[in-house]
Design an enzyme around this catalytic site. Sequence first.
Site, PDB file in Angstrom:
ATOM      1  N   HIS A  56      -3.599   6.726   3.348  1.00  0.00           N
ATOM      2  CA  HIS A  56      -3.988   5.422   2.477  1.00  0.00           C
ATOM      3  C   HIS A  56      -5.403   5.113   2.990  1.00  0.00           C
ATOM      4  O   HIS A  56      -5.451   5.260   4.327  1.00  0.00           O
ATOM      5  CB  HIS A  56      -2.749   4.390   2.828  1.00  0.00           C
ATOM      6  CG  HIS A  56      -3.131   2.983   2.274  1.00  0.00           C
ATOM      7  ND1 HIS A  56      -3.691   2.507   1.247  1.00  0.00           N
ATOM      8  CD2 HIS A  56      -3.386   1.803   3.272  1.00  0.00           C
ATOM      9  CE1 HIS A  56      -4.222   1.638   1.171  1.00  0.00           C
ATOM     10  NE2 HIS A  56      -4.018   0.846   2.338  1.00  0.00           N
ATOM     11  N   ASN A  98     -10.419  -0.349   0.152  1.00  0.00           N
ATOM     12  CA  ASN A  98      -8.708  -0.318   0.011  1.00  0.00           C
ATOM     13  C   ASN A  98      -8.272  -0.805  -1.052  1.00  0.00           C
ATOM     14  O   ASN A  98      -8.282  -2.161  -1.379  1.00  0.00           O
ATOM     15  CB  ASN A  98      -8.359  -1.218   1.435  1.00  0.00           C
ATOM     16  CG  ASN A  98      -6.872  -1.273   1.555  1.00  0.00           C
ATOM     17  OD1 ASN A  98      -6.000  -0.957   0.409  1.00  0.00           O
ATOM     18  ND2 ASN A  98      -6.392  -1.669   2.722  1.00  0.00           N
ATOM     19  N   CYS A 133       0.896  -1.236   0.127  1.00  0.00           N
ATOM     20  CA  CYS A 133      -0.066  -0.014   0.032  1.00  0.00           C
ATOM     21  C   CYS A 133       0.630   1.101  -0.177  1.00  0.00           C
ATOM     22  O   CYS A 133       0.360   2.422  -0.228  1.00  0.00           O
ATOM     23  CB  CYS A 133      -0.837  -0.151   1.124  1.00  0.00           C
ATOM     24  SG  CYS A 133      -1.985  -1.712   1.154  1.00  0.00           S
TER      25      CYS A 133
HETATM   26  N1  COA Z   1     -18.738  -9.663   8.504  1.00  0.00           N
HETATM   27  C1  COA Z   1     -19.055  -9.668  10.048  1.00  0.00           C
HETATM   28  N2  COA Z   1     -18.181 -10.006  11.114  1.00  0.00           N
HETATM   29  C2  COA Z   1     -16.934 -10.095  10.890  1.00  0.00           C
HETATM   30  C3  COA Z   1     -16.468  -9.869   9.527  1.00  0.00           C
HETATM   31  C4  COA Z   1     -17.360  -9.716   8.450  1.00  0.00           C
HETATM   32  N3  COA Z   1     -17.138  -9.239   7.207  1.00  0.00           N
HETATM   33  N4  COA Z   1     -15.097  -9.832   9.530  1.00  0.00           N
HETATM   34  C5  COA Z   1     -14.763 -10.336  10.758  1.00  0.00           C
HETATM   35  N5  COA Z   1     -15.874 -10.397  11.801  1.00  0.00           N
HETATM   36  C6  COA Z   1     -16.387 -10.807  13.147  1.00  0.00           C
HETATM   37  C7  COA Z   1     -14.713 -11.595  13.399  1.00  0.00           C
HETATM   38  O1  COA Z   1     -15.048 -12.576  12.939  1.00  0.00           O
HETATM   39  C8  COA Z   1     -14.825 -11.082  14.971  1.00  0.00           C
HETATM   40  O2  COA Z   1     -15.723 -12.281  15.503  1.00  0.00           O
HETATM   41  P1  COA Z   1     -15.824 -13.022  16.923  1.00  0.00           P
HETATM   42  O3  COA Z   1     -15.403 -11.857  17.745  1.00  0.00           O
HETATM   43  O4  COA Z   1     -16.720 -13.955  17.104  1.00  0.00           O
HETATM   44  O5  COA Z   1     -14.221 -13.719  16.509  1.00  0.00           O
HETATM   45  C9  COA Z   1     -15.573  -9.968  15.012  1.00  0.00           C
HETATM   46  O6  COA Z   1     -16.149  -9.605  13.739  1.00  0.00           O
HETATM   47  C10 COA Z   1     -14.711  -8.929  15.360  1.00  0.00           C
HETATM   48  O7  COA Z   1     -13.410  -9.085  14.753  1.00  0.00           O
HETATM   49  P2  COA Z   1     -12.409  -7.892  14.808  1.00  0.00           P
HETATM   50  O8  COA Z   1     -11.140  -8.458  13.940  1.00  0.00           O
HETATM   51  O9  COA Z   1     -12.031  -7.771  16.458  1.00  0.00           O
HETATM   52  O10 COA Z   1     -12.792  -6.538  14.071  1.00  0.00           O
HETATM   53  P3  COA Z   1     -12.235  -4.996  14.164  1.00  0.00           P
HETATM   54  O11 COA Z   1     -13.020  -4.062  14.611  1.00  0.00           O
HETATM   55  O12 COA Z   1     -10.831  -5.364  14.538  1.00  0.00           O
HETATM   56  O13 COA Z   1     -12.083  -4.903  12.505  1.00  0.00           O
HETATM   57  C11 COA Z   1     -10.901  -5.016  10.642  1.00  0.00           C
HETATM   58  C12 COA Z   1     -11.678  -5.753  11.715  1.00  0.00           C
HETATM   59  C13 COA Z   1      -9.972  -5.845   9.732  1.00  0.00           C
HETATM   60  C14 COA Z   1     -11.946  -4.197   9.871  1.00  0.00           C
HETATM   61  C15 COA Z   1      -9.872  -4.123  11.373  1.00  0.00           C
HETATM   62  O14 COA Z   1      -9.303  -5.151  12.125  1.00  0.00           O
HETATM   63  C16 COA Z   1      -8.904  -3.457  10.275  1.00  0.00           C
HETATM   64  O15 COA Z   1      -9.234  -2.563   9.595  1.00  0.00           O
HETATM   65  N6  COA Z   1      -7.712  -3.823  10.527  1.00  0.00           N
HETATM   66  C17 COA Z   1      -6.717  -3.082   9.314  1.00  0.00           C
HETATM   67  C18 COA Z   1      -6.973  -3.786   7.968  1.00  0.00           C
HETATM   68  C19 COA Z   1      -5.847  -3.154   6.986  1.00  0.00           C
HETATM   69  O16 COA Z   1      -5.863  -1.860   6.976  1.00  0.00           O
HETATM   70  N7  COA Z   1      -5.436  -3.843   6.016  1.00  0.00           N
HETATM   71  C20 COA Z   1      -4.717  -3.286   4.969  1.00  0.00           C
HETATM   72  C21 COA Z   1      -3.427  -2.548   5.429  1.00  0.00           C
HETATM   73  S1  COA Z   1      -3.051  -1.788   4.221  1.00  0.00           S
END
Ligand code: COA
Length: 328
Positions: free
Chosen positions: A253, A283, A113
């Site tokens: 980003h 993204n 990214c």
């Molecule tokens: N729909 C529904 N539930 C979902 C889901 C989806 N698409 N994706 C994940 N979940 C669930 C998980 O399984 C988890 O369930 P559990 O508690 O029963 O295990 C719950 O939602 C919470 O997951 P969590 O990982 O704590 O969510 P979060 O608030 O941290 O959000 C991201 C997840 C991926 C959106 C967040 O961590 C993020 O944006 N991270 C950075 C990613 C990024 O920027 N990547 C590219 C970098 S360049």
Amino acid sequence: MPRAVISGTGAYVPTRVLTNKELESVIDTTADWILSRTGISERRIALPDEATSDLSYFAAKQALENAKLLSTDIDAIIVATVTPDMLFPSTACIIQAKLGAKNAVAFDLSAACTGFVYGLQLAVQAIESGSWRHVLVVGAETLSRIVDWQDRNTCVLFGDGAGAAVVSADGKGPRILGVHLGADGTEGHVLTLPAGGSRLPASLETVNGRRHFVRMNGQEVYKFAVRIVDEACSQLLDKLGLNYEDVDFYIPHQANLRIIEGFAKRLKVPLAKIAVNLDRYGNMSGASIPVALHEFSERQPRAGDKVMLVGFGGGLTWGSCLLEWQVD
Ligand code: COA
């Protein structure tokens, strides 16, 4: 010494829109979950016959037109991508042929990214040293081809698109005041695509194990992003003898709206001063910043506006770049 300016920008996104609602019928998710946890409403998906070089071509052509240059004026093409058309030839060489940019050297760059900001640094240094006069820097991805559509943790986050900028020696357009880059390979394991390279070449086992798709520890990437956005900006501002108050607009980003909102809150900057396009595109990795930069350029910024680009992602890598719009 010649000074590097961005003489033209361009962007292209595929026509196919994939909404959060549609994703509800693909995986176990809800449109509301995606919107509230990420800020994403929809993303673009490349058509079956569209590859990264096809999206790049349209963005590059528009950047050349806006720079009022011919493809034969270009000395180098740098394509920042983690989704090249194929391992080789490089996507940059494929674009060179499509554009007829026969005087350009061409190569790809892998910094996920942050790739577009890495590309800008190479362009600036080549221009300031007098080696090249016009460099086409492209950030382009077809991430829909490498996300696991059975993994709700990742597939909802990404989209396809391409952005491009021509960096030129002197002339019109925003000046590049400075670039700051960083990397930390010790943490690279939090965001990977494990198979398909020399470590794990494609085999029945890698395909059956779904190892040709993005694997991400979302929470670790999130923590890294929140920390590094501030660091990348403040280290560049320190280098240039400037402060946050000197910056008029930010183009970060586009990974998660919560990361952007957190940054806005810490800096006490209104969201209106920060580019947001992830609601429409998700993204797009290396394409997120150049597409947002093109959209910002179209809004005819004021002379003197200072604009901070800041990227972070796989590698891990990060980078910032400060631009200043000039009086015509
Ligand atoms: N729909 C529904 N539930 C979902 C889901 C989806 N698409 N994706 C994940 N979940 C669930 C998980 O399984 C988890 O369930 P559990 O508690 O029963 O295990 C719950 O939602 C919470 O997951 P969590 O990982 O704590 O969510 P979060 O608030 O941290 O959000 C991201 C997840 C991926 C959106 C967040 O961590 C993020 O944006 N991270 C950075 C990613 C990024 O920027 N990547 C590219 C970098 S360049």
